[in-house]
Design a protein around this motif. Structure first.
Motif, PDB file in Angstrom:
ATOM      1  N   ASP A 154      -4.303  11.403   1.329  1.00 40.25           N
ATOM      2  CA  ASP A 154      -5.239  11.201   2.442  1.00 40.25           C
ATOM      3  C   ASP A 154      -6.618  11.776   2.160  1.00 40.25           C
ATOM      4  O   ASP A 154      -7.276  12.293   3.049  1.00 40.25           O
ATOM      5  CB  ASP A 154      -4.673  11.828   3.722  1.00 40.25           C
ATOM      6  CG  ASP A 154      -3.446  11.110   4.216  1.00 40.25           C
ATOM      7  OD1 ASP A 154      -3.325   9.909   3.919  1.00 40.25           O
ATOM      8  OD2 ASP A 154      -2.621  11.739   4.897  1.00 40.25           O
TER       9      ASP A 154
ATOM     10  N   LEU B  79      -0.798   6.928  -1.983  1.00 36.48           N
ATOM     11  CA  LEU B  79      -2.182   7.384  -1.900  1.00 36.48           C
ATOM     12  C   LEU B  79      -2.262   8.627  -1.039  1.00 36.48           C
ATOM     13  O   LEU B  79      -1.700   8.676   0.051  1.00 36.48           O
ATOM     14  CB  LEU B  79      -3.059   6.270  -1.310  1.00 36.48           C
ATOM     15  CG  LEU B  79      -4.549   6.501  -1.285  1.00 36.48           C
ATOM     16  CD1 LEU B  79      -5.088   6.553  -2.709  1.00 36.48           C
ATOM     17  CD2 LEU B  79      -5.232   5.398  -0.521  1.00 36.48           C
TER      18      LEU B  79
ATOM     19  N   LYS C  70     -11.182   4.433   0.409  1.00 37.22           N
ATOM     20  CA  LYS C  70      -9.740   4.202   0.414  1.00 37.22           C
ATOM     21  C   LYS C  70      -9.384   3.003  -0.467  1.00 37.22           C
ATOM     22  O   LYS C  70      -8.438   3.047  -1.257  1.00 37.22           O
ATOM     23  CB  LYS C  70      -9.246   3.968   1.836  1.00 37.22           C
ATOM     24  CG  LYS C  70      -7.785   3.648   1.930  1.00 37.22           C
ATOM     25  CD  LYS C  70      -7.390   3.310   3.353  1.00 37.22           C
ATOM     26  CE  LYS C  70      -5.945   2.844   3.408  1.00 37.22           C
ATOM     27  NZ  LYS C  70      -5.555   2.388   4.732  1.00 37.22           N
TER      28      LYS C  70
ATOM     29  N   SER D 242     -13.200   3.677   4.690  1.00 33.06           N
ATOM     30  CA  SER D 242     -12.368   2.560   4.227  1.00 33.06           C
ATOM     31  C   SER D 242     -12.748   2.099   2.821  1.00 33.06           C
ATOM     32  O   SER D 242     -11.876   1.700   2.043  1.00 33.06           O
ATOM     33  CB  SER D 242     -12.455   1.393   5.211  1.00 33.06           C
ATOM     34  OG  SER D 242     -13.774   0.912   5.278  1.00 33.06           O
TER      35      SER D 242
ATOM     36  N   ALA E 105      -9.244  10.016   1.174  1.00 27.61           N
ATOM     37  CA  ALA E 105     -10.301   9.020   1.406  1.00 27.61           C
ATOM     38  C   ALA E 105     -10.986   9.284   2.741  1.00 27.61           C
ATOM     39  O   ALA E 105     -10.336   9.446   3.761  1.00 27.61           O
ATOM     40  CB  ALA E 105      -9.719   7.626   1.385  1.00 27.61           C
TER      41      ALA E 105
ATOM     42  N   GLU F 254       0.824  -1.209   0.000  1.00 26.09           N
ATOM     43  CA  GLU F 254       0.000   0.000   0.000  1.00 26.09           C
ATOM     44  C   GLU F 254       0.863   1.266   0.000  1.00 26.09           C
ATOM     45  O   GLU F 254       0.528   2.260  -0.637  1.00 26.09           O
ATOM     46  CB  GLU F 254      -0.902  -0.029   1.239  1.00 26.09           C
ATOM     47  CG  GLU F 254      -1.794   1.147   1.414  1.00 26.09           C
ATOM     48  CD  GLU F 254      -2.646   1.040   2.663  1.00 26.09           C
ATOM     49  OE1 GLU F 254      -3.049   2.098   3.161  1.00 26.09           O
ATOM     50  OE2 GLU F 254      -2.922  -0.072   3.145  1.00 26.09           O
TER      51      GLU F 254
END
Length: 130
Positions: free
Chosen positions: A56, A54, A64, A61, A58, A49
């Protein structure tokens, strides 16, 4: 298993090494024999991951996981640089493992003369088996 790409004969284990050396992906399983074809190679691969970078943004979950899968698909689409010269590939991220904090994907590789539909069919069959 050996495959023909243009004028080259390449072992599927060499392709796996190229994937691991040239990208953030780790090859979990060589699925080449599961393709049931002599002109295609396939691998179950995994990416951490943290390598997906990625942001932040999201909120929950589920969002995400969606962002992780999209990021993995984008990186998988750029695997062309580590594939044999006269090849084409299809990539599909299909599972997020929260315990391992990573995404699993399948990549199917064939010679450039293989039809796109054959790659898609083999990919779908492999995903049903996993």
């Amino acid at each position: 298993m050996y495959l023909i790409f243009g004028n080259e004969v390449i072992d599927s284990s060499q392709i796996a090494e190229n994937i691991e050396r040239g990208s953030h992906f780790k090859v979990v399983t060589d699925l080449t024999k599961s393709t049931k074809r002599e002109d295609m190679a396939a691998f179950l691969i995994w990416i951490d991951e943290a390598a997906l970078e990625l942001s932040d943004e999201a909120k929950d979950s589920e969002e995400k996981v969606d962002l992780l899968m999209k990021a993995c698909d984008e990186i998988g689409g750029k695997l062309k640089g580590v594939m044999p010269e006269y090849s084409r590939h299809r990539f599909f991220a299909f599972r997020y493992d929260e315990a391992k904090a990573g995404v699993e994907a399948v990549v199917v590789i064939a010679g450039r003369d293989a039809k796109s539909q054959k790659l898609e069919d083999v990919l779908k069959r492999l995903l049903r088996q996993l």
